[in-house]
Design an enzyme around this catalytic site. Structure first.
Site, PDB file in Angstrom:
ATOM      1  N   GLN A 174      -5.845  58.105  31.243  1.00 24.60           N
ATOM      2  CA  GLN A 174      -7.085  58.789  30.860  1.00 24.60           C
ATOM      3  C   GLN A 174      -6.753  59.992  29.975  1.00 24.60           C
ATOM      4  O   GLN A 174      -6.419  61.060  30.460  1.00 24.60           O
ATOM      5  CB  GLN A 174      -7.864  59.243  32.094  1.00 24.60           C
ATOM      6  N   TYR A 213     -12.534  68.916  40.454  1.00 28.77           N
ATOM      7  CA  TYR A 213     -13.772  69.256  39.759  1.00 28.77           C
ATOM      8  C   TYR A 213     -14.681  70.050  40.697  1.00 28.77           C
ATOM      9  O   TYR A 213     -15.040  69.579  41.777  1.00 28.77           O
ATOM     10  CB  TYR A 213     -14.501  68.010  39.269  1.00 28.77           C
ATOM     11  N   LYS A 238     -24.028  70.049  16.476  1.00 30.01           N
ATOM     12  CA  LYS A 238     -24.878  71.199  16.843  1.00 30.01           C
ATOM     13  C   LYS A 238     -24.230  72.540  16.520  1.00 30.01           C
ATOM     14  O   LYS A 238     -24.922  73.557  16.441  1.00 30.01           O
ATOM     15  CB  LYS A 238     -25.235  71.137  18.319  1.00 30.01           C
ATOM     16  N   ASP A 278     -16.462  58.307  37.181  1.00 32.59           N
ATOM     17  CA  ASP A 278     -15.177  58.996  37.213  1.00 32.59           C
ATOM     18  C   ASP A 278     -15.355  60.436  37.676  1.00 32.59           C
ATOM     19  O   ASP A 278     -16.239  61.156  37.196  1.00 32.59           O
ATOM     20  CB  ASP A 278     -14.544  58.990  35.826  1.00 32.59           C
TER      21      ASP A 278
END
Length: 329
Positions: A177, A54, A216, A49
């Protein structure tokens, strides 16, 4: 790897897919990005994907190079359209016909393929008639440049409206999505029921809440150096909503649950989203190949009712379920 059908379609996708939103073409050097793509292929991921926006188109190019030479029929390649790229002219954004057609052709060139398996509307566009948007998608399907249509972060009402037009045009509209994880559950009340009714599956992003669900980030402690939460270009604003001590303390309570299940916290989080039967695939990203090898172990994991209840109890009071928070301009 296990596979699931995307909506009511005949398309099978790997239940863990690989995405390159915040990494390829920006955060990660080319060699490392290619190593991550190879790791995804090595562990059996077939679904990839990306989106034109991006890294301002660079991520599509990186993915195209990484998949070059492979048997195209063995891959499912997804991309998206909506956000502006390039010089950001007056028609360089949104879901108007001109932008959709031009963006699709440009994405195919960057990806080095004649077609994409799934072309997704990256957001809903209130400024363009929905009929225009779906007619442009339908034409791309008829031309063989797109096999299936999906959307990203649409509300239940928007999905329902789109599905009605898609049926009229005989367009295979099969997926949404959204962001979805054990902390961010806003799709459950409305989007999932609407999607089930209209024959759509969810392909979810951020299954580990931008790394928060790995544990974390510790309550009362400084943010780890080099982490996503410290990188303004790497999604720090997305992580920020979870970085309060109430959330982080609750997340730490997942560690013994993961230990009991024989999973890391990241694996537990990916497995959690895959327990939702309306989820076809969970998208993982990576800046190092070992992250791919670790997270893919969530494939095929079944979490029993007691364990799911323990997760709910651990996160009680810090999960977000408000359906109005579905992202939309």
């Amino acid at each position: 790897m296990e596979f699931r059908r995307l909506g009511r379609s005949g398309l099978n996708v790997s239940e863990i897919s690989y995405g390159n939103w915040l990494t390829h073409g920006s955060q990660v050097e080319e060699d490392q990005a290619q190593a991550c793509i190879k790791a995804a292929l090595d562990v059996g991921i077939t679904t990839f994907d990306t989106a034109d926006v991006y890294a301002n188109t660079a991520a599509e190019s990186v993915l195209g190079r990484g998949l070059k030479g492979l048997r195209r029929e063995s891959l499912e390649i997804f991309t998206k359209v909506y956000w502006p790229t390039g010089p950001k002219g007056p028609n360089d954004q949104g879901l108007g016909r001109k932008h959709i057609i031009e963006s699709a052709n440009a994405s195919l060139k960057r990806l080095g393929t004649d077609y994409v398996d799934l072309y997704q509307a990256h957001r809903f566009d209130r400024t363009v008639p929905l009929e225009e948007t779906f007619l442009a998608f339908a034409d791309l399907v008829r031309q063989g440049k797109v096999l299936y249509i999906g959307v990203s972060e649409w509300t239940a009402e928007q999905i329902t409206r789109g599905a009605a037009i898609a049926r009229e045009l005989k367009v295979p509209f099969v997926s949404n999505q959204p962001q979805y994880n054990a902390l961010w559950r806003v799709i459950e009340a409305q989007v999932v029921p609407a999607s089930e009714r209209e024959g759509l599956s969810q392909i979810v992003w951020s299954p580990i809440a931008q790394g928060v669900l790995t544990g974390k980030y510790k309550p009362g402690q400084p943010l780890p150096e080099g982490s996503r939460a410290t990188d303004e270009k790497g999604g720090a604003n997305m992580v920020a909503r979870f970085l309060n001590d109430d959330v982080l303390e609750r997340v730490q309570r997942l560690q013994p649950i993961a230990d009991k299940a024989g999973l890391t916290m990241a694996q537990l989080s990916v497995a959690w989203v895959l327990q939702n039967p309306n989820v076809a695939s969970a998208i993982i990203g990576a800046s190092r190949p070992e992250q791919v090898h670790e997270n893919v172990k969530a494939a095929g994991v079944k979490l029993d009712a007691d364990l799911l209840a323990a997760i709910d109890e651990a996160l009680d009071g810090v999960t977000e379920t408000d359906p109005t928070l579905t992202r939309s301009p």
